[in-house]
Design a protein around this motif. Structure first.
Motif, mmCIF file in Angstrom:
data_model
loop_
_atom_site.group_PDB
_atom_site.id
_atom_site.type_symbol
_atom_site.label_atom_id
_atom_site.label_comp_id
_atom_site.label_asym_id
_atom_site.label_seq_id
_atom_site.Cartn_x
_atom_site.Cartn_y
_atom_site.Cartn_z
ATOM 1 N N LYS A 176 0.840 -1.212 0.000
ATOM 2 C CA LYS A 176 0.000 0.000 0.000
ATOM 3 C C LYS A 176 0.869 1.255 0.000
ATOM 4 O O LYS A 176 0.500 2.286 -0.563
ATOM 5 C CB LYS A 176 -0.925 -0.001 1.225
ATOM 6 N N ASP A 177 2.055 1.161 0.609
ATOM 7 C CA ASP A 177 2.989 2.298 0.654
ATOM 8 C C ASP A 177 3.743 2.487 -0.663
ATOM 9 O O ASP A 177 4.538 3.412 -0.798
ATOM 10 C CB ASP A 177 4.020 2.099 1.775
ATOM 11 N N GLY A 178 3.569 1.580 -1.603
ATOM 12 C CA GLY A 178 4.205 1.728 -2.922
ATOM 13 C C GLY A 178 5.608 1.157 -3.022
ATOM 14 O O GLY A 178 6.273 1.318 -4.042
ATOM 15 N N LYS A 179 6.050 0.472 -1.975
ATOM 16 C CA LYS A 179 7.411 -0.103 -2.041
ATOM 17 C C LYS A 179 7.442 -1.430 -2.795
ATOM 18 O O LYS A 179 8.512 -1.920 -3.148
ATOM 19 C CB LYS A 179 7.958 -0.311 -0.629
ATOM 20 N N ILE A 180 6.272 -2.028 -2.964
ATOM 21 C CA ILE A 180 6.143 -3.320 -3.655
ATOM 22 C C ILE A 180 4.933 -3.218 -4.575
ATOM 23 O O ILE A 180 3.885 -2.712 -4.155
ATOM 24 C CB ILE A 180 5.834 -4.466 -2.656
ATOM 25 N N ARG A 181 5.061 -3.700 -5.812
ATOM 26 C CA ARG A 181 3.881 -3.712 -6.701
ATOM 27 C C ARG A 181 3.000 -4.933 -6.412
ATOM 28 O O ARG A 181 1.796 -4.828 -6.318
ATOM 29 C CB ARG A 181 4.339 -3.761 -8.158
ATOM 30 N N SER A 182 3.641 -6.114 -6.304
ATOM 31 C CA SER A 182 2.886 -7.351 -6.113
ATOM 32 C C SER A 182 3.552 -8.181 -5.018
ATOM 33 O O SER A 182 4.768 -8.102 -4.824
ATOM 34 C CB SER A 182 2.864 -8.179 -7.411
ATOM 35 N N ILE A 183 2.740 -8.970 -4.317
ATOM 36 C CA ILE A 183 3.297 -9.782 -3.237
ATOM 37 C C ILE A 183 3.027 -11.274 -3.485
ATOM 38 O O ILE A 183 1.956 -11.655 -3.927
ATOM 39 C CB ILE A 183 2.782 -9.337 -1.838
ATOM 40 N N GLY A 184 4.051 -12.066 -3.197
ATOM 41 C CA GLY A 184 3.947 -13.490 -3.460
ATOM 42 C C GLY A 184 4.692 -14.311 -2.423
ATOM 43 O O GLY A 184 5.232 -13.785 -1.445
ATOM 44 N N VAL A 185 4.699 -15.609 -2.665
ATOM 45 C CA VAL A 185 5.363 -16.542 -1.741
ATOM 46 C C VAL A 185 6.205 -17.530 -2.542
ATOM 47 O O VAL A 185 6.122 -17.598 -3.770
ATOM 48 C CB VAL A 185 4.338 -17.306 -0.868
ATOM 49 N N SER A 186 7.002 -18.281 -1.810
ATOM 50 C CA SER A 186 7.816 -19.316 -2.431
ATOM 51 C C SER A 186 7.843 -20.522 -1.512
ATOM 52 O O SER A 186 7.886 -20.376 -0.280
ATOM 53 C CB SER A 186 9.240 -18.779 -2.635
ATOM 54 N N ASN A 187 7.815 -21.679 -2.116
ATOM 55 C CA ASN A 187 7.913 -22.936 -1.369
ATOM 56 C C ASN A 187 6.753 -23.125 -0.394
ATOM 57 O O ASN A 187 6.918 -23.738 0.665
ATOM 58 C CB ASN A 187 9.256 -22.999 -0.621
ATOM 59 N N PHE A 188 5.580 -22.581 -0.740
ATOM 60 C CA PHE A 188 4.410 -22.767 0.114
ATOM 61 C C PHE A 188 3.634 -23.995 -0.369
ATOM 62 O O PHE A 188 3.407 -24.174 -1.556
ATOM 63 C CB PHE A 188 3.503 -21.526 0.082
#
Ligand SMILES: NC(=O)c1ccc[n+]([C@@H]2O[C@H](COP(=O)([O-])OP(=O)(O)OC[C@H]3O[C@@H](n4cnc5c(N)ncnc54)[C@H](OP(=O)(O)O)[C@@H]3O)[C@@H](O)[C@H]2O)c1
Length: 275
Positions: free
Chosen positions: A130-142
Motif C-alpha cells: 500500500k505504501d508503494g514499495k512493492i507492486r505485487s506480493i507473493g510466496v515461495s515454497n508454500f
C-alpha cells in the motif's frame, strides 16, 4: 531479440513468462550476467536477500539503458527477516541494496513453519504494498496448507508461488492448487539435475531441432508455469529465451509427464529451514 510474452497476475500487473535466475552468482558475476541477460531480452530478474547479490543486480539495472518500468524485479524476504517489523526493515534494506524505489514482486522465501512468522511477515508486506514499495506480493515454497492459512487469516491471495519444478519433479497437484486459487506458479531449478541427457528429453530435442534445456523450458511455459533459468553463459541465456517459436504437441507433453519420479532436489518446505 527474443522476448517472453506477458502473463497477468491476479492483482492486474503483468509478468514476463520467463525470467532470469541469479543464484548462486555473487555481486561481480551477477552484475555482468544481469547486464547480458537484459541485452539478450530478459525483462524479469529474480534475486533474493539471501543470495547476497542484490547490490550487483542493482548495479546492472542502474547501468542498463532499459527503463526501470520495463523491468520486472523480484526479490525475497529471508528467514532472518521474518516477522512484522523485521520484514519491513528487510524490505527497506533490499531496496537500498538494489538502489530502487520499489520492487515489482516481493516474495516470502520459505514458510519456515517452525519459526511460524509467515502470517506476520505477510501482513507487513500488505502494508508495504500500500505504501508503494512493492507492486505485487507473493510466496515461495508454500504448500497448500500454508497457503490456506495465509489466505484465511489475511484475505490476501499471493500473486505467485515460486516452487521447485522440473521434468522429474513436476508437482502437478501443487500447480493445480495454485491455479485453482489464481496463483501463478514460478519454477525454480526449471532444468532440474542430470536431465540434459535424459533419453526422452533428448529425443524431443532432436524432434524439434532444439536443445534439451529449450524442451524443458517450453514444457513449463506450455503448462502456464514461469521458469526462471540461471545461466552465466550468454549463448545459453539466449537459447533459454528462444522457446516461443515452437510448440510441444500432446504426445510430447504426455512423454514428459511420464518422467515424474518425485525427485525433489531442494528442501521440503514443511521441514526446511534457512535464515
Ligand atoms: N525460491 C527458491 O527457494 C529458489 C531456490 C533455488 C533457486 N531459485 C531461483 O531459481 C533460479 C533457477 O534455479 P537454479 O539456478 O537452481 O537451476 P536452473 O536454472 O534450472 O539451472 C542452472 C544450471 O543450469 C545450467 N544451464 C543453464 N542453461 C543451460 C542450457 N541452456 N544448457 C545447459 N545448461 C544450462 C547453468 O549453468 P551455466 O550458468 O554455466 O549456463 C546452471 O548450472 C535461481 O537462479 C534462483 O534465482 C529459487
Amino acid at each position: 531479440m527474443p522476448t517472453a510474452p506477458l502473463l497477468t497476475l491476479n492483482d492486474g500487473h503483468k509478468i514476463p513468462a520467463v525470467g532470469f535466475g541469479t543464484y548462486p552468482m555473487k555481486d561481480q558475476e551477477v552484475e555482468t550476467a544481469v547486464q547480458a541477460a537484459l541485452l539478450t531480452g530478459y525483462r524479469l530478474i529474480d534475486t533474493a536477500a539471501s543470495y547476497e547479490n542484490e547490490t550487483g543486480v542493482g548495479n546492472a539495472l542502474q547501468n542498463s539503458e532499459i527503463e526501470r518500468s520495463n523491468i520486472f524485479l523480484t526479490t525475497k524476504l529471508r528467514g532472518a527477516d521474518q516477522g512484522y517489523d523485521a520484514a519491513l526493515a528487510g524490505l527497506d534494506a533490499s531496496l537500498q541494496r538494489l538502489n530502487v524505489d520499489y520492487v515489482d514482486l516481493y516474495i516470502i522465501h520459505w514458510p519456515l513453519p517452525k519459526l511460524d512468522k509467515y502470517i506476520e511477515s505477510w501482513k507487513a508486506m500488505i502494508v508495504a504494498q500500500k505504501d508503494g514499495k512493492i507492486r505485487s506480493i507473493g510466496v515461495s515454497n508454500f504448500k497448500p496448507h500454508h497457503l490456506d492459512r495465509l489466505i484465511q487469516e489475511t484475505g490476501v491471495v499471493p500473486v505467485v508461488n515460486q516452487i521447485e519444478i522440473h521434468a522429474d519433479f513436476p508437482q502437478t497437484d501443487m500447480c493445480a492448487f495454485n491455479a485453482q486459487h489464481n496463483i501463478l506458479t514460478e519454477a525454480w531449478s526449471p532444468l532440474g539435475k542430470d536431465l540434459m541427457d535424459n533419453p526422452t528429453i533428448k529425443a524431443l530435442a532432436e524432434k524439434h531441432n532444439r536443445n534439451p534445456a529449450q524442451i524443458m523450458l517450453r514444457w513449463e511455459t506450455q503448462l502456464n508455469i514461469i521458469p526462471i533459468p540461471k545461466s552465466s553463459n550468454p549463448d545459453r541465456m539466449r537459447a533459454n529465451l528462444e522457446i516461443f517459436d515452437f510448440t510441444l504437441d500432446e504426445d510430447d507433453l504426455a512423454a514428459i509427464a511420464k518422467l515424474d519420479t518425485n525427485n525433489r532436489i531442494g528442501g521440503d518446505p514443511d521441514t526446511y529451514e534457512e535464515f
